[in-house]
Enzyme design. Structure first.
Site, PDB file in Angstrom:
ATOM      1  N   LYS A 192       0.824  -1.216   0.000  1.00 55.11           N
ATOM      2  CA  LYS A 192       0.000   0.000   0.000  1.00 55.11           C
ATOM      3  C   LYS A 192       0.858   1.266   0.000  1.00 55.11           C
ATOM      4  CE  LYS A 192      -2.225  -0.887   3.859  1.00 55.11           C
ATOM      5  NZ  LYS A 192      -1.737  -2.198   4.317  1.00 55.11           N
TER       6      LYS A 192
ATOM      7  N   ARG B  28      -1.367  -8.576  13.159  1.00 60.61           N
ATOM      8  CA  ARG B  28      -1.909  -7.599  12.210  1.00 60.61           C
ATOM      9  C   ARG B  28      -2.681  -8.283  11.089  1.00 60.61           C
ATOM     10  NH1 ARG B  28       3.633  -4.909  11.355  1.00 60.61           N
ATOM     11  NH2 ARG B  28       2.743  -3.862   9.540  1.00 60.61           N
TER      12      ARG B  28
END
Ligand code: ADP
Ligand code: ZN
Length: 223
Positions: free
Chosen positions: A15, A171
């Protein structure tokens, strides 16, 4: 029409790398909630102090806190004509808050960087960030020409304290539980594109560019 482009994907999907380059191509500011938290942590602000425990544990910072921080960032003048979001929204509640904030003049588009979990741990654990320009290297996949120094600006490279094997697993679990529902959220609203993120950064970028830059240009011509 003003655009909000959302880059969706698990930790290590790319990202940050892609958003940084795309923002330049599209002429939109790159707004990363992770970067905003890290800035606050390095400056020892009260927000940074609060966020640090969550980041180090691989947990999400509470919605109200992230939403407040993000909304005050995008209220700045440079975001008036649109912006690129990296790391936000991460929950359906955040997506709803964003959608309430934007009226019908705003065109929201999400792009999902699709990468299987197996690849992600290795990508995240070997990640190296530049302290000065935010450029992202990787120990084996995109090593810097000179050890410890950024190819783009010669700045010092460092590892994020949350880029450990244990934290990445947490995560990833958080991503699957809380963030992946956003894939159906945007797809139900016909606002989702999917790009295969398990390839070299240049190949991923080429696809994103075709999807976003080309359609952006045709929108501007239509105005
Ligand atoms: P990555 O995508 O590699 O996991 P980020 O830099 O986007 O990393 O985010 C790092 C951490 O910052 C997250 O694990 C989380 O603790 C916090 N964070 C960032 N964005 C959000 C958000 N939108 N909501 C809640 N927490 C967030
Ligand atoms: Zn740099």
């Amino acid at each position: 029409m003003t655009s909000v482009v959302i880059i969706l994907g698990p930790p290590g999907a790319g990202k940050g790398t892609q958003a940084m380059r795309l923002a330049v191509e599209l002429g939109l500011p790159h707004v990363s909630t992770g970067d905003l938290f890290r800035e606050n942590i390095s400056k020892n602000t009260p927000l940074g102090e609060l966020a640090k425990t969550y980041l180090d544990a691989g947990k999400l910072v509470p919605d109200e806190v992230v939403i407040d921080m993000l909304f005050s960032r995008v209220a700045a003048a440079d975001c008036a004509n649109g912006y690129m979001l990296d790391g936000f929204p991460r929950t359906v509640a955040q997506a709803e808050a964003l959608s309430e904030r934007l009226d019908s003049d705003w065109n929201t588009r999400a792009v999902q960087l699709d990468v299987q979990d197996g690849v992600l741990v290795e990508r995240v654990v070997g990640r190296l960030l530049c302290r000065d320009c935010g450029n992202i290297h990787h120990e084996t996949f995109s090593p810097p020409a000179t050890d410890g120094s950024c190819d783009a600006c010669s700045g010092e490279l460092y590892k994020r304290t949350d880029d450990t094997a244990e934290t990445v697993l947490e995560r990833l679990a958080v991503y699957h539980g809380e963030t992946s529902p956003l894939i159906s959220y945007y797809s139900e609203r016909s606002a989702l594109e999917v790009v295969d993120g398990a390839r070299a950064p240049e190949e991923v970028f080429a696809d994103l560019r075709t999807l976003l830059v080309t359609s952006e240009a045709s929108q501007q011509e239509a105005r």
